[in-house]
Motif scaffolding. Structure first.
Motif, PDB file in Angstrom:
ATOM      1  N   HIS A  14      28.484 -18.698   9.627  1.00 16.89           N
ATOM      2  CA  HIS A  14      29.930 -18.905   9.501  1.00 16.89           C
ATOM      3  C   HIS A  14      30.631 -17.609   9.095  1.00 16.89           C
ATOM      4  N   LEU A  15      29.997 -16.848   8.183  1.00 22.33           N
ATOM      5  CA  LEU A  15      30.603 -15.617   7.680  1.00 22.33           C
ATOM      6  C   LEU A  15      30.180 -14.374   8.458  1.00 22.33           C
ATOM      7  N   GLY A  16      29.166 -14.501   9.308  1.00 26.64           N
ATOM      8  CA  GLY A  16      28.706 -13.354  10.092  1.00 26.64           C
ATOM      9  C   GLY A  16      27.911 -12.349   9.281  1.00 26.64           C
ATOM     10  N   GLY A  30      29.029 -14.347  -7.757  1.00 22.78           N
ATOM     11  CA  GLY A  30      29.545 -15.673  -8.088  1.00 22.78           C
ATOM     12  C   GLY A  30      30.018 -16.495  -6.907  1.00 22.78           C
ATOM     13  N   MET A  31      29.372 -16.307  -5.767  1.00 18.67           N
ATOM     14  CA  MET A  31      29.728 -17.103  -4.596  1.00 18.67           C
ATOM     15  C   MET A  31      29.542 -18.585  -4.922  1.00 18.67           C
ATOM     16  N   PRO A  32      30.520 -19.428  -4.554  1.00 14.80           N
ATOM     17  CA  PRO A  32      30.383 -20.854  -4.852  1.00 14.80           C
ATOM     18  C   PRO A  32      29.253 -21.494  -4.043  1.00 14.80           C
ATOM     19  N   ALA A  44      32.258 -25.143   3.149  1.00 13.65           N
ATOM     20  CA  ALA A  44      32.930 -24.042   3.841  1.00 13.65           C
ATOM     21  C   ALA A  44      34.299 -23.749   3.231  1.00 13.65           C
ATOM     22  N   THR A  45      35.032 -24.771   2.816  1.00 10.51           N
ATOM     23  CA  THR A  45      36.364 -24.525   2.250  1.00 10.51           C
ATOM     24  C   THR A  45      36.273 -23.751   0.941  1.00 10.51           C
ATOM     25  N   ARG A  52      38.718 -15.258   0.559  1.00 12.87           N
ATOM     26  CA  ARG A  52      40.150 -14.893   0.580  1.00 12.87           C
ATOM     27  C   ARG A  52      40.605 -14.309  -0.753  1.00 12.87           C
ATOM     28  N   ARG A  53      40.021 -14.759  -1.860  1.00 17.82           N
ATOM     29  CA  ARG A  53      40.360 -14.234  -3.181  1.00 17.82           C
ATOM     30  C   ARG A  53      39.696 -12.881  -3.449  1.00 17.82           C
TER      31      ARG A  53
END
Length: 65
Positions: A14-16, A30-32, A44-45, A52-53
């Motif tokens: 999804h993120l490549g 700290g990726m969720p 994904a959301t 984006r942050r």
């Protein structure tokens, strides 16, 4: 309808990026992510909001010269 849970392979696609990058971002940035047994699962959301942050952005001073 609820959002499906994605695997590390799915979110990397999804993120490549590579799956190794995903694990690094979990540990260092700290990726969720949610650990279910031995597996990491992602929404994904949540990940898109984190990107984006600026969560995946290189930290200041860590860029190559």
């Amino acid at each position: 309808m609820t959002e499906p849970w994605l695997s590390a392979d799915d979110i990397a696609s999804h993120l490549g990026v590579t799956k190794d990058t995903i694990y690094t971002w979990i540990a260092e940035k700290g990726m969720p992510a949610h650990k279910i047994g031995r597996l990491w699962k992602f929404q994904a959301t949540e990940v898109d909001d984190w990107v984006r942050r600026g969560g995946a952005a290189a930290q200041e001073g860590s860029e190559p010269s």
